[in-house]
Scaffold this active site. Structure first.
Site, PDB file in Angstrom:
ATOM      1  CG  HIS A  27      31.027  41.982  44.661  1.00  0.00           C
ATOM      2  ND1 HIS A  27      30.963  40.644  44.382  1.00  0.00           N
ATOM      3  CD2 HIS A  27      30.857  42.626  43.472  1.00  0.00           C
ATOM      4  CE1 HIS A  27      30.775  40.478  43.074  1.00  0.00           C
ATOM      5  NE2 HIS A  27      30.697  41.665  42.502  1.00  0.00           N
ATOM      6  CG  HIS A 205      29.977  38.800  38.270  1.00  0.00           C
ATOM      7  ND1 HIS A 205      29.101  38.616  39.300  1.00  0.00           N
ATOM      8  CD2 HIS A 205      30.678  39.930  38.571  1.00  0.00           C
ATOM      9  CE1 HIS A 205      29.261  39.583  40.192  1.00  0.00           C
ATOM     10  NE2 HIS A 205      30.211  40.394  39.778  1.00  0.00           N
ATOM     11  CD  GLU A 208      33.846  42.409  35.868  1.00  0.00           C
ATOM     12  OE1 GLU A 208      33.754  41.246  36.303  1.00  0.00           O
ATOM     13  OE2 GLU A 208      34.227  43.371  36.581  1.00  0.00           O
ATOM     14  CG  ASP A 287      33.880  45.215  44.081  1.00  0.00           C
ATOM     15  OD1 ASP A 287      33.649  44.410  44.985  1.00  0.00           O
ATOM     16  OD2 ASP A 287      33.851  44.914  42.860  1.00  0.00           O
TER      17      ASP A 287
HETATM   18  N1  ADE Z   1      34.264  40.176  42.933  1.00  0.00           N
HETATM   19  C1  ADE Z   1      34.168  41.412  43.410  1.00  0.00           C
HETATM   20  N2  ADE Z   1      34.034  42.286  42.414  1.00  0.00           N
HETATM   21  C2  ADE Z   1      34.018  41.580  41.265  1.00  0.00           C
HETATM   22  C3  ADE Z   1      33.901  41.903  39.902  1.00  0.00           C
HETATM   23  N3  ADE Z   1      33.761  43.166  39.484  1.00  0.00           N
HETATM   24  N4  ADE Z   1      33.952  40.906  39.004  1.00  0.00           N
HETATM   25  C4  ADE Z   1      34.108  39.653  39.397  1.00  0.00           C
HETATM   26  N5  ADE Z   1      34.222  39.293  40.668  1.00  0.00           N
HETATM   27  C5  ADE Z   1      34.182  40.243  41.610  1.00  0.00           C
HETATM   28 ZN    ZN Z   2      30.595  42.297  40.563  1.00  0.00          ZN
END
Ligand code: ADE
Ligand code: ZN
Length: 349
Positions: A27, A205, A208, A287
């Site tokens: 991101h 996504h 997670e 990130d």
């Molecule tokens: N936006 C930025 N990082 C993210 C993540 N790990 N999961 C979901 N949305 C995100």
């Molecule tokens: Zn992500």
């Protein structure tokens, strides 16, 4: 099948560093380092609720995805102008170059910015100019993937996609991110159908923090080409079999999983089991400014914690190239570079 020679374990970190690789899950707003946040805040006259860089960095202690997202959106508030988006992406590309990234697919969150009154033009034109310069000046092939914020409505996502179509040639696909639990993929079926109809690539996504059912939904309802994260698949044997058979790639982010408490330690990460089960796994940073490491940090720390080997390093790098949305010609070229890297490294033994 390319033969990977055994490599002495003390030489593995160097191989991990220098091997050419693709990053498919980054991101770009998550690459904003505290130093740049403060520099942009000063340049743009934005007040921050932290005294200095150290105070901001010390707030980076997360208990789950939402606790991170709150800070991540606050950090992005310093981005106002086209040059800000360019500077952010350029700083990432310099790190990517150092990590021998040859291909990068950058997620960006337009709704985070347009909701604050930042024009879509500033976001897309700044980021795409940086992608262009990454190729021209650093030799990194780079493209953009527009992500919808899943905590917002599908109507908002549809309007965002329509607004972005003015720059249709500046992004190659759409994704789905932000708060996962309570916002299943099927909530976005129509906007993903629209994106597919436009010839855009589609990723999301899923798994997670959310259950395996969200991964099934991303596959069936959104018809995604890759799953971002997907680590919760391990709890569903049928899904593991399906992912192995279909070879739908998963963009796994170990340091992110660690910092967001998806796993208690890197040693408990299930990446090794996913590889052993024959899934098409890739490694990514998610990130990096918030999770304590860029792509090579993810490789180095994960390989050390899980005692992975050169064969698995090759597999992960090859997966990242093959799972990318680069042209077939580019992929062929990157695979050639990868094989040459392993060949010459083993000859130095
Ligand atoms: N936006 C930025 N990082 C993210 C993540 N790990 N999961 C979901 N949305 C995100
Ligand atoms: Zn992500």
């Amino acid at each position: 099948m390319f033969k990977v020679h055994a490599i002495a374990s003390h030489r593995l970190p160097e191989l991990l560093r220098i091997m050419p690789k693709a990053e498919l899950h980054i991101h770009i707003e998550g690459s904003l380092e505290p130093e740049l946040i403060f520099a942009l805040a000063q340049r743009n006259g934005v007040a921050l609720p932290y005294a200095d860089v150290a105070a901001l960095r010390s707030a980076y202690a997360f208990s789950n995805l939402q606790s991170f997202l709150d800070l991540y959106y606050a950090g992005a508030s310093v981005l106002l102008h086209e040059q800000d988006f360019y500077d952010m992406a350029w700083a990432y590309f310099l790190k990517a170059k150092a990590d021998h990234v040859v291909r990068a697919e950058l997620f960006f969150d337009p709704q985070t910015h347009t909701a604050r009154g930042v024009p879509m033009a500033a976001v897309i034109e700044g980021l795409s100019r940086a992608c262009h310069d990454a190729q021209a000046q650093l030799g990194i092939s780079a493209d953009l993937i527009l992500c919808f914020l899943r905590h917002l409505s599908e109507e908002d996502a549809l309007a965002t996609l329509e607004a972005a179509l003015h720059w249709r040639d500046r992004f190659i696909g759409v994704g789905l991110d932000s708060s996962e639990v309570g916002h299943p993929p099927e909530k976005f079926s129509r906007v993903f159908a629209r994106a597919r109809g436009l010839g855009l690539h589609v990723v999301a996504h899923a798994g997670e923090e959310g259950p395996p059912a969200y991964i099934w939904s991303a596959l069936k309802d959104l018809q995604v080409e890759r799953i971002d994260h997907g680590v919760q698949a391990i709890h569903d044997a049928d899904l593991m079999k399906h992912l192995a058979a279909s070879q739908v790639p998963l963009t796994v982010c170990p340091l992110s999983n660690l910092k967001l408490c998806v796993f208690k330690s890197l040693a408990e990460h299930t990446l090794g089991q996913m590889l052993d089960a024959g899934l098409c796994v890739t490694l990514n940073s998610d990130d990096p400014a918030y999770f304590g490491g860029y792509l090579n940090d993810n490789f180095l720390q994960t390989f050390a914690a899980l005692h992975l080997n050169a064969q698995q390093a090759y597999k992960l790098a090859a997966n990242s190239i093959e799972a990318s949305f680069a042209s077939e010609e580019q992929k062929h070229h990157f695979m050639h570079q990868l094989k040459q890297c392993f060949q010459s490294f083993s000859e130095q033994d």
